[in-house]
Design an enzyme around this catalytic site. Sequence first.
Site, PDB file in Angstrom:
ATOM      1  N   ASP A   1      -7.917  -3.965  -0.447  1.00  0.00           N
ATOM      2  CA  ASP A   1      -8.500  -4.153  -1.778  1.00  0.00           C
ATOM      3  C   ASP A   1      -8.485  -5.617  -2.194  1.00  0.00           C
ATOM      4  OD1 ASP A   1      -8.936  -1.326  -2.340  1.00  0.00           O
ATOM      5  OD2 ASP A   1      -6.761  -1.176  -2.402  1.00  0.00           O
TER       6      ASP A   1
ATOM      7  N   HIS B   1       0.850  -1.185   0.000  1.00  0.00           N
ATOM      8  CA  HIS B   1       0.000   0.000   0.000  1.00  0.00           C
ATOM      9  C   HIS B   1       0.886   1.237   0.000  1.00  0.00           C
ATOM     10  CE1 HIS B   1      -3.014   2.950   1.381  1.00  0.00           C
ATOM     11  NE2 HIS B   1      -3.914   2.095   0.934  1.00  0.00           N
TER      12      HIS B   1
END
Length: 437
Positions: free
Chosen positions: A371, A313
């Site tokens: 995600d 991330h």
Amino acid sequence: MSDNTTEKGTFTLTNNATGESFDLPVYGGTHGPDVIDIRKLYAETKHFTFDPSFTATASCKSRLTFIDGEQGILMHRGYTIEDLTDKASFLEVAYLLLYGDLPNEERKAWFEKEITYHTMVHEQINYFFSGFRRDAHPMAIMCGVIGGLSAFYHDSLDINCPEQREISAHRLIAKVSTLAAMTYKYTIGQPFMYPRNDLNFAENFLYMCFGVPAEPYVVNPVVAKAMDKILTLHADHEQNASTSTVRLAGSSQANPFACIAAGIASLWGASHGGANQAVLEMLAEIGSKDRIPEFIERAKDKDDPFRLMGFGHRVYKNMDPRAGVLKQSAHDVLEDLGVTDDPLLEIAIELEKIALEDEYFVQRKLFPNVDFYSGIILKAMGFPTSMFTVLFAVARTVGWISQWKEMIEEPALRIGRPRQLYTGPAKRDFVDLKDRD
């Protein structure tokens, strides 16, 4: 809520060309790095700062959300995301973001009723949808219908009125779920399902998406619980691209419906809200479990453009705290729904196992992020990938409207006006048309 800004002294800036020195104030917040106040920089030095993408610039003060990417921390109003997803519902978190504290029983009941009884939309809004092609992207439809709400609710467009700001916030949180479900139904050619006041927020959303008039719809409690967690985990995430878009639009005193529509447009970008869709597209590219080692090696090859989507991330340099919460939900949903013959989900489970054990990914802290797991869950629930970002918008509307409300109530609010480093041609003399080469 108190403002925990503290003065930390000054930062001395020296111009090596002239020898001049300038003192700039330094402030600290509750958590996170101190900031250098450069608001008077141009007036005192005749220089701007240069910070493309604003990655080293704090654009505002905010009491809503704190992120520590190094430590893997996400907090809303001081509460960790782990506690909120474990002990609170999505609407409790929405209340927290809007009002600053968790509600007591009386306020919780009031707020839930407020949102529930605003989930209906004006009947004429149904006609909006017929103006879109059936194959229109759901996010294109959402941009239009959310912005269109300002054409229906003239009684709550005065941003200087606290009561009107509040009713607009409630309307947006409630109606975005209805409009998202209507968008889904429209794209698959099924009739719209009106909201039910006997269901909670997550249950009602699932009912409006998957229910049909021909038969009763029974909400699966495991799926509803996972949906509530997904909504909570995406409710707010500090000053990201879409939130900054909402704040910038709001700084011009645009109405809240227009501001949220702007946020949806920003969220639509593949680098922002489209990440969980990209996960499913990557799984489709891999195609089968026996090809995973090939793609793992490709991901390790710096000369290969292939990247494992859903791992690592930009903000979290350690474990994404939202992923830790959602990982168990993903496995619970897959087990409860008995999803054993979906090749993409089989690939996802195997890929997760390998990436968590492979030394290359462990050393680089390329853990599965939110995600990755949300994409798996939404696929198992039956949502097409084109709807993933729409569901993100349903959740993030809570954060957007809370950020907008906080900004509007800031006494020092001014319209946003970033500066630039001009690199175009120097002043040129105008050449008449007949004399141009």
